[in-house]
Write a protein that holds these residues in place. Structure first.
Motif, PDB file in Angstrom:
ATOM      1  N   SER A  41     -52.489  -4.402 -52.140  1.00  0.00           N
ATOM      2  CA  SER A  41     -52.264  -3.889 -50.792  1.00  0.00           C
ATOM      3  C   SER A  41     -50.999  -3.033 -50.725  1.00  0.00           C
ATOM      4  N   LYS A  42     -50.151  -3.093 -51.748  1.00  0.00           N
ATOM      5  CA  LYS A  42     -48.928  -2.293 -51.761  1.00  0.00           C
ATOM      6  C   LYS A  42     -49.203  -0.851 -52.166  1.00  0.00           C
ATOM      7  N   GLN A  43     -50.403  -0.569 -52.721  1.00  0.00           N
ATOM      8  CA  GLN A  43     -50.707   0.791 -53.138  1.00  0.00           C
ATOM      9  C   GLN A  43     -50.841   1.672 -51.905  1.00  0.00           C
ATOM     10  N   PRO A  44     -50.331   2.882 -51.985  1.00  0.00           N
ATOM     11  CA  PRO A  44     -50.414   3.764 -50.815  1.00  0.00           C
ATOM     12  C   PRO A  44     -51.866   4.176 -50.556  1.00  0.00           C
ATOM     13  N   ILE A  45     -52.198   4.266 -49.305  1.00  0.00           N
ATOM     14  CA  ILE A  45     -53.533   4.668 -48.909  1.00  0.00           C
ATOM     15  C   ILE A  45     -53.587   6.194 -48.931  1.00  0.00           C
ATOM     16  N   ARG A  46     -54.622   6.731 -49.529  1.00  0.00           N
ATOM     17  CA  ARG A  46     -54.762   8.181 -49.665  1.00  0.00           C
ATOM     18  C   ARG A  46     -55.129   8.782 -48.319  1.00  0.00           C
ATOM     19  N   LYS A  47     -54.380   9.799 -47.938  1.00  0.00           N
ATOM     20  CA  LYS A  47     -54.652  10.444 -46.666  1.00  0.00           C
ATOM     21  C   LYS A  47     -55.841  11.393 -46.826  1.00  0.00           C
ATOM     22  N   PRO A  48     -56.641  11.591 -45.803  1.00  0.00           N
ATOM     23  CA  PRO A  48     -57.790  12.494 -45.902  1.00  0.00           C
ATOM     24  C   PRO A  48     -57.323  13.941 -46.037  1.00  0.00           C
ATOM     25  N   PRO A  49     -58.092  14.760 -46.772  1.00  0.00           N
ATOM     26  CA  PRO A  49     -57.675  16.155 -46.970  1.00  0.00           C
ATOM     27  C   PRO A  49     -57.784  16.947 -45.675  1.00  0.00           C
ATOM     28  N   THR A  50     -56.934  17.938 -45.574  1.00  0.00           N
ATOM     29  CA  THR A  50     -56.970  18.808 -44.402  1.00  0.00           C
ATOM     30  C   THR A  50     -58.121  19.800 -44.552  1.00  0.00           C
ATOM     31  N   THR A  51     -58.428  20.513 -43.483  1.00  0.00           N
ATOM     32  CA  THR A  51     -59.525  21.477 -43.541  1.00  0.00           C
ATOM     33  C   THR A  51     -59.208  22.630 -44.484  1.00  0.00           C
ATOM     34  N   GLU A  52     -57.937  23.013 -44.586  1.00  0.00           N
ATOM     35  CA  GLU A  52     -57.554  24.083 -45.508  1.00  0.00           C
ATOM     36  C   GLU A  52     -57.776  23.650 -46.951  1.00  0.00           C
ATOM     37  N   GLU A  53     -57.417  22.406 -47.251  1.00  0.00           N
ATOM     38  CA  GLU A  53     -57.629  21.902 -48.605  1.00  0.00           C
ATOM     39  C   GLU A  53     -59.121  21.812 -48.915  1.00  0.00           C
ATOM     40  N   THR A  54     -59.915  21.394 -47.958  1.00  0.00           N
ATOM     41  CA  THR A  54     -61.357  21.306 -48.154  1.00  0.00           C
ATOM     42  C   THR A  54     -61.955  22.690 -48.369  1.00  0.00           C
ATOM     43  N   ASP A  55     -61.503  23.672 -47.580  1.00  0.00           N
ATOM     44  CA  ASP A  55     -62.003  25.033 -47.733  1.00  0.00           C
ATOM     45  C   ASP A  55     -61.613  25.615 -49.090  1.00  0.00           C
ATOM     46  N   THR A  56     -60.401  25.333 -49.532  1.00  0.00           N
ATOM     47  CA  THR A  56     -59.960  25.813 -50.841  1.00  0.00           C
ATOM     48  C   THR A  56     -60.802  25.209 -51.952  1.00  0.00           C
ATOM     49  N   LEU A  57     -61.086  23.934 -51.849  1.00  0.00           N
ATOM     50  CA  LEU A  57     -61.919  23.272 -52.852  1.00  0.00           C
ATOM     51  C   LEU A  57     -63.339  23.832 -52.841  1.00  0.00           C
ATOM     52  N   LYS A  58     -63.866  24.082 -51.649  1.00  0.00           N
ATOM     53  CA  LYS A  58     -65.209  24.664 -51.552  1.00  0.00           C
ATOM     54  C   LYS A  58     -65.252  26.042 -52.197  1.00  0.00           C
ATOM     55  N   LEU A  59     -64.213  26.849 -51.979  1.00  0.00           N
ATOM     56  CA  LEU A  59     -64.177  28.179 -52.579  1.00  0.00           C
ATOM     57  C   LEU A  59     -64.072  28.110 -54.098  1.00  0.00           C
ATOM     58  N   LYS A  60     -63.294  27.176 -54.611  1.00  0.00           N
ATOM     59  CA  LYS A  60     -63.189  27.023 -56.064  1.00  0.00           C
ATOM     60  C   LYS A  60     -64.534  26.656 -56.667  1.00  0.00           C
TER      61      LYS A  60
END
Length: 178
Positions: A41-60
């Motif tokens: 439970s001490k591990q940091p929770i991953r935050k959801p990606p922003t729309t810009e990050e999602t768009d960048t990944l989609k373009l790649k």
């Protein structure tokens, strides 16, 4: 009648109770293993990606898909060269596949990139689609090169003799004998 632990076989008892781990002094846990629920439970929770990050990944991913036909050109060129220029079933099937696959890909260009379309990527996908079309046209050009090498393209005048109109003579010579 309930079975008691005395009547159960040893393997059933082992399945019911998790094994106890004797912690060696100073031996750390292996990476990815946590010995208790508290440490996980001490591990940091991953935050959801922003729309810009999602768009960048989609373009790649879209660019990877657009350049994929160009990556197959060297392999196809070597295979076409190695199959020879004679008319055999192997070379004919290879040329057929060399024309069929890019032609189908060109017809399905819109469906291929629908999963990458969104508000942030709609304008940027035009260049990706154009690259995809150009790469598939390069594969078709490789097929044309092979068909020309096999002698199947009508590129000389003698290939079109059936459609050529015979010349009309402007003058005639008549030989009158004695």
């Amino acid at each position: 009648m309930a079975l008691t632990s005395a009547k159960l076989p040893q393997w059933a008892i082992d399945l019911e109770t998790p094994p106890t781990r004797s912690k060696l002094a100073g031996a750390p846990d292996p990476p990815g293993f946590s010995s208790s629920k508290r440490s996980s439970s001490k591990q940091p929770i991953r935050k959801p990606p922003t729309t810009e990050e999602t768009d960048t990944l989609k373009l790649k991913k879209a660019w990877e898909l657009a350049i994929a036909p160009a990556k197959s050109i060297p392999m196809n060129a070597i295979m076409m060269y190695m199959s020879g220029n004679s008319l055999q079933i192997f070379s004919i099937m290879m040329v057929f596949m060399l024309f069929k696959n890019p032609f189908q890909a060109l017809l399905q260009t819109r469906q291929v990139f629908t999963r990458f379309e969104g508000e942030g990527t709609s304008g940027k996908l035009i260049m990706v689609k154009a690259t995809y079309v150009v790469c598939n046209l390069l594969v078709l050009a490789l097929g044309l090169w092979k068909v020309n090498g096999m002698g199947l393209l009508p590129t000389t005048r003698s290939d079109w003799l059936a459609w050529e109109v015979p010349r009309q003579a402007l003058e005639q010579t008549i030989f009158v004998g004695r």
